[in-house]
Design a protein around this motif. Structure first.
Motif, mmCIF file in Angstrom:
data_model
loop_
_atom_site.group_PDB
_atom_site.id
_atom_site.type_symbol
_atom_site.label_atom_id
_atom_site.label_comp_id
_atom_site.label_asym_id
_atom_site.label_seq_id
_atom_site.Cartn_x
_atom_site.Cartn_y
_atom_site.Cartn_z
ATOM 1 N N ALA A 233 -45.526 20.135 -30.621
ATOM 2 C CA ALA A 233 -45.252 20.972 -31.790
ATOM 3 C C ALA A 233 -46.082 22.250 -31.694
ATOM 4 C CB ALA A 233 -45.599 20.217 -33.070
ATOM 5 N N GLY A 234 -45.519 23.357 -32.169
ATOM 6 C CA GLY A 234 -46.241 24.616 -32.198
ATOM 7 C C GLY A 234 -46.850 24.851 -33.564
ATOM 8 N N ASP A 235 -47.232 26.106 -33.831
ATOM 9 C CA ASP A 235 -47.701 26.447 -35.168
ATOM 10 C C ASP A 235 -46.536 26.350 -36.148
ATOM 11 O OD1 ASP A 235 -50.207 26.934 -34.180
ATOM 12 O OD2 ASP A 235 -49.938 29.104 -34.004
ATOM 13 N N PRO A 236 -46.824 26.164 -37.425
ATOM 14 C CA PRO A 236 -45.736 26.133 -38.416
ATOM 15 C C PRO A 236 -44.848 27.373 -38.296
ATOM 16 C CG PRO A 236 -47.796 25.444 -39.436
ATOM 17 C CD PRO A 236 -48.136 25.922 -38.053
ATOM 18 N N GLY A 237 -43.553 27.140 -38.208
ATOM 19 C CA GLY A 237 -42.600 28.239 -38.069
ATOM 20 C C GLY A 237 -42.276 28.596 -36.634
ATOM 21 N N ALA A 238 -42.984 28.012 -35.671
ATOM 22 C CA ALA A 238 -42.734 28.296 -34.256
ATOM 23 C C ALA A 238 -41.986 27.119 -33.628
ATOM 24 C CB ALA A 238 -44.048 28.551 -33.523
ATOM 25 N N PRO A 239 -41.219 27.368 -32.579
ATOM 26 C CA PRO A 239 -40.463 26.272 -31.957
ATOM 27 C C PRO A 239 -41.361 25.326 -31.162
ATOM 28 C CG PRO A 239 -40.201 28.283 -30.685
ATOM 29 C CD PRO A 239 -40.966 28.660 -31.927
ATOM 30 N N ARG A 240 -40.855 24.133 -30.952
ATOM 31 C CA ARG A 240 -41.530 23.183 -30.083
ATOM 32 C C ARG A 240 -41.440 23.645 -28.629
ATOM 33 N NH1 ARG A 240 -42.976 18.092 -31.058
ATOM 34 N NH2 ARG A 240 -42.635 17.185 -33.114
ATOM 35 N N GLY A 241 -42.329 23.097 -27.804
ATOM 36 C CA GLY A 241 -42.198 23.300 -26.369
ATOM 37 C C GLY A 241 -41.097 22.415 -25.818
ATOM 38 N N ASP A 242 -40.912 22.433 -24.513
ATOM 39 C CA ASP A 242 -39.889 21.625 -23.862
ATOM 40 C C ASP A 242 -40.536 20.431 -23.167
ATOM 41 O OD1 ASP A 242 -38.041 23.501 -24.701
ATOM 42 O OD2 ASP A 242 -38.039 24.594 -22.798
ATOM 43 N N LEU A 243 -39.719 19.439 -22.887
ATOM 44 C CA LEU A 243 -40.161 18.240 -22.163
ATOM 45 C C LEU A 243 -39.412 18.190 -20.843
ATOM 46 C CD1 LEU A 243 -41.474 15.451 -21.783
ATOM 47 C CD2 LEU A 243 -39.650 14.500 -23.223
ATOM 48 N N GLU A 244 -40.158 18.010 -19.763
ATOM 49 C CA GLU A 244 -39.554 17.991 -18.431
ATOM 50 C C GLU A 244 -39.924 16.687 -17.726
ATOM 51 O OE1 GLU A 244 -39.068 21.476 -15.338
ATOM 52 O OE2 GLU A 244 -41.045 20.562 -15.110
ATOM 53 N N PHE A 245 -38.901 15.976 -17.253
ATOM 54 C CA PHE A 245 -39.106 14.767 -16.472
ATOM 55 C C PHE A 245 -38.932 15.100 -14.993
ATOM 56 C CE2 PHE A 245 -37.771 12.868 -20.556
ATOM 57 C CZ PHE A 245 -38.838 11.981 -20.751
ATOM 58 N N VAL A 246 -39.892 14.663 -14.182
ATOM 59 C CA VAL A 246 -39.827 14.843 -12.731
ATOM 60 C C VAL A 246 -39.449 13.506 -12.108
ATOM 61 C CG1 VAL A 246 -41.080 15.515 -10.659
ATOM 62 C CG2 VAL A 246 -41.578 16.633 -12.833
ATOM 63 N N ILE A 247 -38.389 13.512 -11.283
ATOM 64 C CA ILE A 247 -37.897 12.282 -10.682
ATOM 65 C C ILE A 247 -38.711 11.950 -9.429
ATOM 66 C CG2 ILE A 247 -35.902 11.113 -9.678
ATOM 67 C CD1 ILE A 247 -35.634 11.737 -12.645
ATOM 68 N N ARG A 248 -39.057 10.664 -9.281
ATOM 69 C CA ARG A 248 -39.719 10.188 -8.067
ATOM 70 C C ARG A 248 -38.990 8.923 -7.613
ATOM 71 N NH1 ARG A 248 -45.990 9.774 -8.725
ATOM 72 N NH2 ARG A 248 -45.420 8.013 -10.059
ATOM 73 N N VAL A 249 -38.372 8.979 -6.410
ATOM 74 C CA VAL A 249 -37.571 7.874 -5.897
ATOM 75 C C VAL A 249 -38.421 7.033 -4.943
ATOM 76 C CG1 VAL A 249 -35.463 7.208 -4.682
ATOM 77 C CG2 VAL A 249 -35.482 9.293 -6.080
ATOM 78 N N ARG A 250 -38.517 5.747 -5.218
ATOM 79 C CA ARG A 250 -39.284 4.842 -4.357
ATOM 80 C C ARG A 250 -38.562 4.599 -3.034
ATOM 81 N NH1 ARG A 250 -40.117 2.300 -9.504
ATOM 82 N NH2 ARG A 250 -38.252 1.015 -9.151
ATOM 83 N N ASP A 251 -39.335 4.356 -1.989
ATOM 84 C CA ASP A 251 -38.759 4.058 -0.677
ATOM 85 C C ASP A 251 -38.034 2.714 -0.710
ATOM 86 O OD1 ASP A 251 -39.745 6.389 0.439
ATOM 87 O OD2 ASP A 251 -41.588 5.450 1.163
ATOM 88 N N HIS A 252 -36.970 2.622 0.095
ATOM 89 C CA HIS A 252 -36.212 1.376 0.246
ATOM 90 C C HIS A 252 -36.636 0.714 1.549
ATOM 91 C CE1 HIS A 252 -32.712 -1.326 0.676
ATOM 92 N NE2 HIS A 252 -32.539 -1.154 -0.625
ATOM 93 N N LYS A 253 -36.677 -0.601 1.585
ATOM 94 C CA LYS A 253 -37.165 -1.298 2.773
ATOM 95 C C LYS A 253 -36.152 -1.286 3.922
ATOM 96 C CE LYS A 253 -35.655 -5.858 1.093
ATOM 97 N NZ LYS A 253 -36.111 -7.231 0.737
ATOM 98 N N PHE A 254 -34.897 -0.937 3.641
ATOM 99 C CA PHE A 254 -33.875 -0.995 4.690
ATOM 100 C C PHE A 254 -33.155 0.334 4.891
ATOM 101 C CE2 PHE A 254 -29.579 -2.223 6.245
ATOM 102 C CZ PHE A 254 -29.964 -2.804 7.447
ATOM 103 N N PHE A 255 -32.797 0.983 3.798
ATOM 104 C CA PHE A 255 -32.084 2.260 3.879
ATOM 105 C C PHE A 255 -33.062 3.426 3.693
ATOM 106 C CE2 PHE A 255 -28.824 -0.764 2.634
ATOM 107 C CZ PHE A 255 -27.752 -0.406 3.439
ATOM 108 N N HIS A 256 -32.814 4.497 4.428
ATOM 109 C CA HIS A 256 -33.641 5.697 4.332
ATOM 110 C C HIS A 256 -32.732 6.896 4.103
ATOM 111 C CE1 HIS A 256 -37.023 3.336 5.825
ATOM 112 N NE2 HIS A 256 -36.187 2.839 6.714
ATOM 113 N N ARG A 257 -33.221 7.838 3.323
ATOM 114 C CA ARG A 257 -32.408 8.983 2.936
ATOM 115 C C ARG A 257 -32.660 10.174 3.842
ATOM 116 N NH1 ARG A 257 -31.463 10.833 -3.279
ATOM 117 N NH2 ARG A 257 -30.058 12.582 -2.898
#
Length: 379
Positions: A233-257
């Motif tokens: 939350a910002g100051d009263p009357g100001a907009p909220r900030g944004d939320l950003e999710f960063v993706i992290r993909v775990r390694d697979h034991k058989f397939f590789h990208r």
């Protein structure tokens, strides 16, 4: 006393993300807060030190200046009390647009909330099919006691005398006038003389927010999903900030990208590799695909199964599955199987060793005489 390194104060690395910095600060601030350490002067000093470090490292501009110039850059590198980040930004604003700011937020108005960042861990199958994840993130909300003003109910903030309520002051640097954020009110234009007990004058309190995050098929490590207006939350009357999710993909034991392609190894028997024929492959998502193996396939040869790789999150065709063949050498052969292989070796004029000899048989050959009798021979 010389100031300690801010990263050392918060016990974070110089590559720490904003999320890691905030997490470290909250832990230490709670540990050293004066309310929890009544009468402990050292705790009060540590709390101030932690807060000072956090105020610098959470701000990208101040952090960049600190990384380049250290404490001197923030305090004395550009003259008494001048922040280099503010100085450079204001100089650009004066030369290329005038009026202080150069496209940055005008001081003296309500400040918008900060953006926050969080990491989502998923496995490779979820990355291939898409998934919905319930994520809870810490963020700041308006204090309900003071409605975000920071002032004790029944009181009001007063106009800052240093900047006259403008949130900025004008400093003369030789022949150049530079506008800088007022340090007395931190750019708000007002000062809270009687702070709210619920938020200690901050106007915001720590809270937690849970969201259902739609992760599209085909995402990869480092991809980001942004939710506007879900940050602090910002100051009263100001907009909220944004939320950003960063993706992290775990390694697979058989397939590789590999980009949009998937790579795996697949075992085949010696007769299959020699004679060729259909083999069944199981894909990442569990589908069964039949591939016609070529005659005489060698180990480590690669064949392609079209359209069974990773989806493209922006549309377009899917990647492929690249399968590397691993020819399995037969073990524990029966006498009949061994005889067949020897006949095959003879027809291809391939030299092979004879039947394996035991230890005493090898010793007899080495000595050129009789070896000690085995237990069975003694009988």
């Amino acid at each position: 006393m010389a100031k300690r390194d801010y990263y050392e104060v918060l016990s974070v690395t110089r590559t720490a993300t904003e999320v890691e910095v905030t997490k470290a600060y909250r832990k230490l601030a709670m540990q050293h807060h004066p309310d929890r350490n009544v009468g402990d002067a050292d705790a009060e000093v540590r709390f101030k030190e932690v807060t000072e470090a956090y105020e610098v490292l959470r701000d990208p501009q101040k952090r960049a200046v600190y990384d380049r110039h250290g404490h001197a850059g923030l305090s004395g590198g550009a003259g008494p009390g001048v922040d280099l980040g503010d100085l450079f930004g204001d100089l650009l604003g004066n030369f290329f647009g005038g009026g202080g700011g150069g496209g940055r937020r005008q001081r003296g108005g309500p400040r918008p909330g900060r953006d926050i960042q969080a990491v989502i861990d998923i496995d490779l199958v979820e990355a291939a099919t898409g998934v919905k994840k319930s994520q809870t993130v810490p963020r700041e909300e308006f204090c309900t006691t003071c409605n975000g003003t920071g002032a004790k109910p029944g009181t009001k903030p007063v106009t800052c005398k240093r900047c006259g309520g403008q949130g900025a002051v004008l400093l003369n640097q030789g022949f150049i006038s530079v506008q800088q954020t007022c340090r007395a009110c931190e750019g708000r234009g007002q000062i809270i003389t009687d702070p709210c007990g619920g938020c200690r004058g901050h106007g915001r309190v720590d809270a937690r927010r849970t969201l259902e995050v739609e992760i599209p098929a085909g995402v990869d490590t480092g991809n980001r999903i942004r939710y506007a207006g879900e940050g602090d939350a910002g100051d009263p009357g100001a907009p909220r900030g944004d939320l950003e999710f960063v993706i992290r993909v775990r390694d697979h034991k058989f397939f590789h990208r590999d980009g949009h392609n998937l790579v795996c190894q697949w075992p085949v028997s010696f007769p299959q590799a020699a004679l060729g024929g259909p083999i069944e492959i199981t894909t990442l998502t569990g589908q069964k695909v039949v591939h016609d193996l070529s005659r005489g396939t060698q180990t480590h040869e690669v064949f392609r199964v079209f359209g069974h790789g990773m989806p493209n999150p922006r549309g377009g065709r899917k990647g492929d599955l690249l399968v590397q063949v691993v020819v399995e050498t037969p073990t524990n052969l029966s006498p009949e199987q061994e005889e067949l292989l020897r006949k095959l070796a003879e027809t291809t004029k391939t030299s092979v060793s004879g039947p394996r000899k035991g230890f005493f048989g090898k010793l007899k050959d080495l000595l050129g005489g009789d070896a000690p009798p085995t237990t069975d021979e003694k009988k």
